[in-house]
Design an enzyme around this catalytic site. Structure first.
Site, PDB file in Angstrom:
ATOM      1  N   LEU A  46       0.864  -1.175   0.000  1.00 50.16           N
ATOM      2  CA  LEU A  46       0.000   0.000   0.000  1.00 50.16           C
ATOM      3  C   LEU A  46       0.901   1.226   0.000  1.00 50.16           C
ATOM      4  O   LEU A  46       1.925   1.249   0.687  1.00 50.16           O
ATOM      5  CB  LEU A  46      -0.881   0.025   1.257  1.00 50.16           C
ATOM      6  CG  LEU A  46      -2.106  -0.894   1.295  1.00 50.16           C
ATOM      7  CD1 LEU A  46      -2.709  -0.889   2.699  1.00 50.16           C
ATOM      8  CD2 LEU A  46      -3.141  -0.460   0.270  1.00 50.16           C
ATOM      9  N   ASP A  47       0.540   2.267  -0.742  1.00 53.04           N
ATOM     10  CA  ASP A  47       1.298   3.510  -0.732  1.00 53.04           C
ATOM     11  C   ASP A  47       1.313   4.090   0.682  1.00 53.04           C
ATOM     12  O   ASP A  47       0.390   3.845   1.472  1.00 53.04           O
ATOM     13  CB  ASP A  47       0.670   4.542  -1.676  1.00 53.04           C
ATOM     14  CG  ASP A  47       0.754   4.127  -3.140  1.00 53.04           C
ATOM     15  OD1 ASP A  47       1.654   3.331  -3.474  1.00 53.04           O
ATOM     16  OD2 ASP A  47      -0.068   4.604  -3.944  1.00 53.04           O
ATOM     17  N   PRO A  48       2.351   4.900   1.016  1.00 50.02           N
ATOM     18  CA  PRO A  48       2.353   5.573   2.325  1.00 50.02           C
ATOM     19  C   PRO A  48       1.074   6.372   2.576  1.00 50.02           C
ATOM     20  O   PRO A  48       0.595   6.456   3.707  1.00 50.02           O
ATOM     21  CB  PRO A  48       3.581   6.483   2.238  1.00 50.02           C
ATOM     22  CG  PRO A  48       4.512   5.763   1.312  1.00 50.02           C
ATOM     23  CD  PRO A  48       3.613   5.126   0.285  1.00 50.02           C
TER      24      PRO A  48
END
EC number: 5.4.99.25
Length: 317
Positions: A46-48
């Site tokens: 998951l992206d930050p």
């Protein structure tokens, strides 16, 4: 001689509720340290900017992480209309702004065009590799690499809120779907631009969201364990989901105790199944004694279960 891994031989899957502004790898390492696990891996970054379900596989469960990487995902996304960014999310630089003159019906009609099997061009700001390096490595240098459109499926795309220049949507999609690219494409179709301002993953496969564990929960339990001298096996390990849950979409077969060791050593063995299963099918494989999960096998032309991924047991049982 192979170096022995440090840490506990703990097997299972933790459904982590990943917080904002931390990478998936940083989240993975925190979980690994909390459980004192010898081995750990996540099942799709998951992206930050994104929050939500990040299944973390510990120990032998890492052998089955690919099945969760390939699983459907469900997200709740907030799209900001009228602005386009370099990364298609709130972390990027603004490259275009337009007036928003979109009706709810236009939005509904636009969303309909993305449902079902579609082609999607991945974002330059993605971890897809080109000549051994992730695309975002080139994007940060201002280099644009030509990307082929990939086959994905949007199973459902529901608008749950539309207020002013913000839209909330629930997206159920196949593996390989980039929600940032989906929102950017939606903005282009509407003629007003759009980017992802919030993204929360609510489901991977059919794991329930109410089973997710936060870092706050882990920290609280670790403090309790230390204060009351409770073993990790008693306080943290019950949070783990059995590793065979990663492959429960597969049909199952059983082996007799006499065949177990041969199977675990890589040999095809006879199996028992109540259902008729086609040759070449991947199956969950259990021992009839104790219903112990042994791994994933493929049914061969000799009516045997050929091992593909097997569990290594630290203790015989």
């Amino acid at each position: 001689m192979a170096r022995r891994r440090k840490g506990r031989a703990i097997d299972g899957i933790l459904l982590l509720d990943k917080p904002l502004e931390i990478s998936s790898n940083q989240a993975l390492q925190k979980v690994k340290r909390a459980f004192l696990a010898a081995k750990a891996g996540h099942t799709g970054a998951l992206d930050p900017l994104a929050t939500g379900m990040l299944p973390v596989c510990l120990g032998e469960a890492t052998k089955f992480s690919q099945f969760l990487l390939d699983a459907d995902k469900t997200y709740i996304v907030t799209a900001k209309l009228g602005v386009r960014t370099t990364t298609s999310d709130a972390d990027g630089e603004v490259v275009d702004t337009r007036q928003v003159n979109v009706t709810e019906q236009q939005l509904i009609d636009a969303c309909e065009t993305f449902k079902g099997p579609i082609k999607q061009v991945p974002s330059m700001f993605s971890a897809l590799k080109h000549q051994g390096k992730p695309l975002y490595h080139y994007a940060r240098q201002g280099i644009v690499i030509e990307r082929e459109a990939r086959d994905i499926t949007i199973f459902s795309l529901k608008i749950t809120r539309f207020e002013g220049d913000e839209v909330d949507m629930e997206v159920h999609c196949s593996k390989g779907t980039y929600i940032r690219s989906l929102v950017d494409d939606l903005g282009q179709l509407l003629g007003c631009c759009a980017y992802v301002s919030k993204l929360h993953r609510t489901a991977v496969a059919d794991y329930p969201s109410d089973k997710m564990v936060t870092f706050e929960m882990l920290e609280s339990l670790l403090e309790k364990a230390q204060a009351e001298q409770i073993p990790l096996t008693d306080i943290l390990d019950p949070l783990l989901i059995p590793m065979d849950s990663a492959v429960k979409a597969l049909p199952s077969v059983e082996l007799t105790p006499a065949s177990r060791d041969s199977f675990l050593h890589g040999q095809p063995v006879p199996y028992v199944s109540e259902a008729t299963i086609d040759q070449g099918t991947l199956v969950r494989t259990y021992c009839t004694e104790g219903n112990v999960f042994l791994g994933v096998s493929e049914l061969d032309s000799d009516n045997k279960a050929a091992p593909k991924r097997v569990v290594v047991f630290t203790e015989q049982g």
